[in-house]
Scaffold this motif. Structure first.
Motif, short mmCIF file in Angstrom:
data_model
loop_
_atom_site.label_atom_id
_atom_site.label_comp_id
_atom_site.label_asym_id
_atom_site.label_seq_id
_atom_site.Cartn_x
_atom_site.Cartn_y
_atom_site.Cartn_z
N GLY A 40 -12.78 -81.08 -13.10
CA GLY A 40 -13.63 -80.16 -12.37
C GLY A 40 -13.50 -80.20 -10.86
O GLY A 40 -12.78 -81.00 -10.29
N ILE A 41 -14.22 -79.28 -10.25
CA ILE A 41 -14.20 -79.12 -8.79
C ILE A 41 -15.62 -79.19 -8.26
O ILE A 41 -16.55 -78.70 -8.89
N HIS A 99 -16.23 -72.16 -12.51
CA HIS A 99 -16.03 -71.98 -11.07
C HIS A 99 -15.78 -70.51 -10.75
O HIS A 99 -16.34 -69.96 -9.79
N LYS A 120 -17.91 -67.88 -8.45
CA LYS A 120 -17.37 -67.12 -7.33
C LYS A 120 -17.65 -65.64 -7.49
O LYS A 120 -17.78 -64.90 -6.52
#
Lengths: 117, 166
Positions: free
Chosen positions: B18-19, B37, B41
């Motif tokens: 993940g980020i 993610h 966004k």
């Protein structure tokens, strides 16, 4: 090179354009030092427009990998101006900073920051 | 090492996945994979996206209040290392997970339960009304074995005297 970064301390500059990454041929990332030219400045600041300064990248929109395998990215590209020894020119730092700075020994910037991401 | 929750889908993020996105107001958003993610966004609200836990909890599909959730509350004070404590915690984690799993499936089963009776009723009604789609009414009249058995209401008074005689 040519990246315009936001300045997030109270040294007087507003926008700064990267001229060179101090270390490394591949360019500077989060936590690295750069040489930059001041493009926009507040009228009564310590730093004037056109001056060549050093800065530490404290926020980068490009993700940077951490030792535990995760990746961090920020909302914008921001820099804190420092002198040649690495001490910040300003007295305050705005916004979050990463704890990659601790490894790079920018302890003063970490202590000035309100949030450490 | 800490197991985080994905901001979008609420699944656990294991180390190396993940980020993390840090917004300028210092709020940290963690995502388990690029699917979450990218949805973030796109500015999608997880409470409106059907496959997220947030939606499911909000719409009562998954159980919301249970004592097993108390064990997972975030504690910001680090515990001093104690071997017994660690061992007991590891054992407890397994047990709590199992209990939570069974309670979850129970909740979903309870939610789906009323459906079988309803389906039976609907099937019955459809057979009564639309049997003509399958067999012509002429055929049904000739051969009564093809229709459904007609329910005849036996009055109670007839049954009781029989019992009394016995």
């Amino acid at each position: 090179m040519r990246t315009v970064l936001k300045v997030v301390d109270n040294s007087g500059a507003k926008k700064v354009m990267c001229i060179q990454a101090v270390k490394g041929k591949k360019g500077a990332r989060l936590g690295d030092t750069i040489v930059a030219s001041v493009k926009e400045a507040y009228p009564n600041g310590k730093v004037k427009k056109g001056k060549v300064v050093h800065g530490v990248v404290v926020r980068a929109a490009m993700q940077r990998g951490r030792c535990d395998g995760s990746e961090v990215k920020f909302d914008d590209n921001a820099v804190v101006l420092v002198d040649k020894q690495g001490q910040p020119i300003g007295t305050r730092v705005f916004g979050p900073v990463p704890h990659e700075l601790r490894k790079k020994k920018h302890v003063k910037i970490l202590s000035l920051a309100k949030h450490i991401a | 090492m800490r197991l985080e929750k994905c901001w979008f889908c609420s699944s656990t993020i294991y180390p190396g996945h993940g980020i993390q996105f840090v917004r300028n107001d210092a709020k940290i958003f963690r995502f388990c994979r690029s699917k979450c993610h990218k949805n973030f966004k796109m500015k999608r609200n997880p409470r409106k996206v059907k496959w997220t836990k947030a939606y499911r909890r909000l719409h009562g599909k998954d159980m919301t209040q249970d004592s097993t959730f108390e064990f997972e509350r975030k504690r910001n004070r680090p515990e001093r290392y104690d071997r017994n404590l660690s061992e007991n915690t590891l054992k407890a984690i397994k047990k709590i997970d199992k209990i939570r799993g069974t309670r979850d499936t129970d909740h979903i089963r309870r939610r789906m339960k009323g459906k079988k009776a309803k389906e039976l009723r609907e099937a019955h009604k459809e057979l009564e009304q639309n049997i003509n789609l399958v067999k012509a009414p002429v055929v049904l009249r000739e051969d009564p074995s093809l229709t459904l058995p007609i329910k005849v209401k036996v009055s109670q008074t007839q049954a009781e005297p029989n019992l009394m005689e016995e």
